[in-house]
Design a protein around this motif. Sequence first.
Motif, PDB file in Angstrom:
ATOM      1  N   UNK A  14       0.790  -1.216   0.000  1.00 33.23           N
ATOM      2  CA  UNK A  14       0.000   0.000   0.000  1.00 33.23           C
ATOM      3  C   UNK A  14       0.824   1.269   0.000  1.00 33.23           C
ATOM      4  N   UNK A  15       2.090   1.174  -0.424  1.00 33.62           N
ATOM      5  CA  UNK A  15       2.978   2.336  -0.478  1.00 33.62           C
ATOM      6  C   UNK A  15       3.838   2.252  -1.730  1.00 33.62           C
ATOM      7  N   UNK A  16       4.412   3.388  -2.126  1.00 30.85           N
ATOM      8  CA  UNK A  16       5.385   3.403  -3.220  1.00 30.85           C
ATOM      9  C   UNK A  16       6.773   3.206  -2.628  1.00 30.85           C
ATOM     10  N   UNK A  17       7.491   2.239  -3.142  1.00 29.77           N
ATOM     11  CA  UNK A  17       8.842   1.961  -2.674  1.00 29.77           C
ATOM     12  C   UNK A  17       9.887   2.714  -3.490  1.00 29.77           C
ATOM     13  N   UNK A  18       9.524   3.067  -4.719  1.00 27.23           N
ATOM     14  CA  UNK A  18      10.469   3.724  -5.623  1.00 27.23           C
ATOM     15  C   UNK A  18       9.851   4.978  -6.226  1.00 27.23           C
ATOM     16  N   UNK A  19      10.716   5.931  -6.530  1.00 23.91           N
ATOM     17  CA  UNK A  19      10.358   7.073  -7.357  1.00 23.91           C
ATOM     18  C   UNK A  19      10.899   6.794  -8.750  1.00 23.91           C
ATOM     19  N   UNK A  20      10.023   6.760  -9.749  1.00 20.06           N
ATOM     20  CA  UNK A  20      10.443   6.467 -11.124  1.00 20.06           C
ATOM     21  C   UNK A  20      11.010   7.722 -11.772  1.00 20.06           C
ATOM     22  N   UNK A  21      12.173   7.574 -12.394  1.00 19.19           N
ATOM     23  CA  UNK A  21      12.811   8.669 -13.124  1.00 19.19           C
ATOM     24  C   UNK A  21      13.258   8.152 -14.484  1.00 19.19           C
TER      25      UNK A  21
ATOM     26  N   UNK B 295      12.113   5.585  -2.140  1.00 21.14           N
ATOM     27  CA  UNK B 295      11.437   6.568  -1.295  1.00 21.14           C
ATOM     28  C   UNK B 295      11.947   6.396   0.136  1.00 21.14           C
ATOM     29  N   UNK B 296      11.669   7.343   1.033  1.00 25.84           N
ATOM     30  CA  UNK B 296      12.077   7.150   2.439  1.00 25.84           C
ATOM     31  C   UNK B 296      11.535   5.857   3.037  1.00 25.84           C
ATOM     32  N   UNK B 297      10.286   5.528   2.722  1.00 26.62           N
ATOM     33  CA  UNK B 297       9.718   4.257   3.204  1.00 26.62           C
ATOM     34  C   UNK B 297      10.431   3.089   2.535  1.00 26.62           C
ATOM     35  N   UNK B 298      10.783   3.272   1.258  1.00 25.56           N
ATOM     36  CA  UNK B 298      11.509   2.223   0.544  1.00 25.56           C
ATOM     37  C   UNK B 298      12.850   1.930   1.180  1.00 25.56           C
ATOM     38  N   UNK B 299      13.568   2.984   1.634  1.00 31.13           N
ATOM     39  CA  UNK B 299      14.865   2.771   2.292  1.00 31.13           C
ATOM     40  C   UNK B 299      14.695   1.988   3.589  1.00 31.13           C
ATOM     41  N   UNK B 300      13.665   2.346   4.336  1.00 31.81           N
ATOM     42  CA  UNK B 300      13.397   1.623   5.578  1.00 31.81           C
ATOM     43  C   UNK B 300      13.068   0.159   5.290  1.00 31.81           C
TER      44      UNK B 300
END
Length: 301
Positions: free
Chosen positions: A44-51, A58-63
């Motif tokens: 239920x969250x985004x783990x990555x920012x697509x570029x 993302x900060x949550x992704x790092x955690x």
Amino acid sequence: MEIRQLKYFIEVAKREHMTEAADVLHVAQSAVSRQISNLEAELGVSLFIRQGRKVRLTPIGRMFLDRTIQAMKMLDNATREVKEQLDPSRGTIRVSFPISLAAYIIPTAISAFREQYPEAKFQLKQATYHELIDLVLDGDYNMAILGPVPEHDERLYGHVLFTEKMVALVPINHHLAREPVLKLKQLKGESFILLPEKMKLREMITSACREQGFNPNVAFEGDDVDALKGLVSAGLGISVLPDSTVLENFPRATVKIPIVDPVVPRTVGIITAKDRKLLPTEELFFAFLKTFFSKWSASYS
């Protein structure tokens, strides 16, 4: 949530690129993208920012990456433990060690162990002193052999295998070469050949010299102990090394001389993490090392 998804996630986070991760994983890029999307949907969250073709956590992704890496290490250890319970003598020992133990101590110990347990396998990693401690604390390795053994780290168990002394290595034509023993002060003004700064062995030698009232004049640095020996044999200066590094392997054009005033000791031993137990084959190797070096120390002294 599947293990496959977590493996894909770790690889993408490491590469910051879907296609590169897919190449390493030997799967289609679309399969990696789909599994990452499924994982994000489940969480239920985004783990990555697509570029574009690249991604970043993302900060949550790092955690989540930190937790996932720890979970995968625990899973790998659990899998290995199950296999090794069946026959510890055929398992894998993952051990890390510093440069100063690479030429003699580690090969000697492993060779003796393999005589008793020929089917045991090893995964070895060489690192600096502080890196070795981090490798054990982070769970990348369950054990490390190093010197000196940390005494006041509450996160680690330290077991001393033996204690050795420092010796001077000098060119055979050096004015000190005929001395039976040396005082450290006699090396004041000499051109020293040492490991680079921030290496633990360098710190020990520099500290011992300063306690005797002088800073060593470092004329040359070498990245490993064999490089130091080679520079000494070329007549470029003197070095101070642990005795175990020159027990059987030092150039003919050099002489090793004990340093007796003051004696500069170094403990060598094993560290393990207090929050984690060794796997069965590692336990076997640990017990072997204690017995092997107790006998070795008696004959060595």
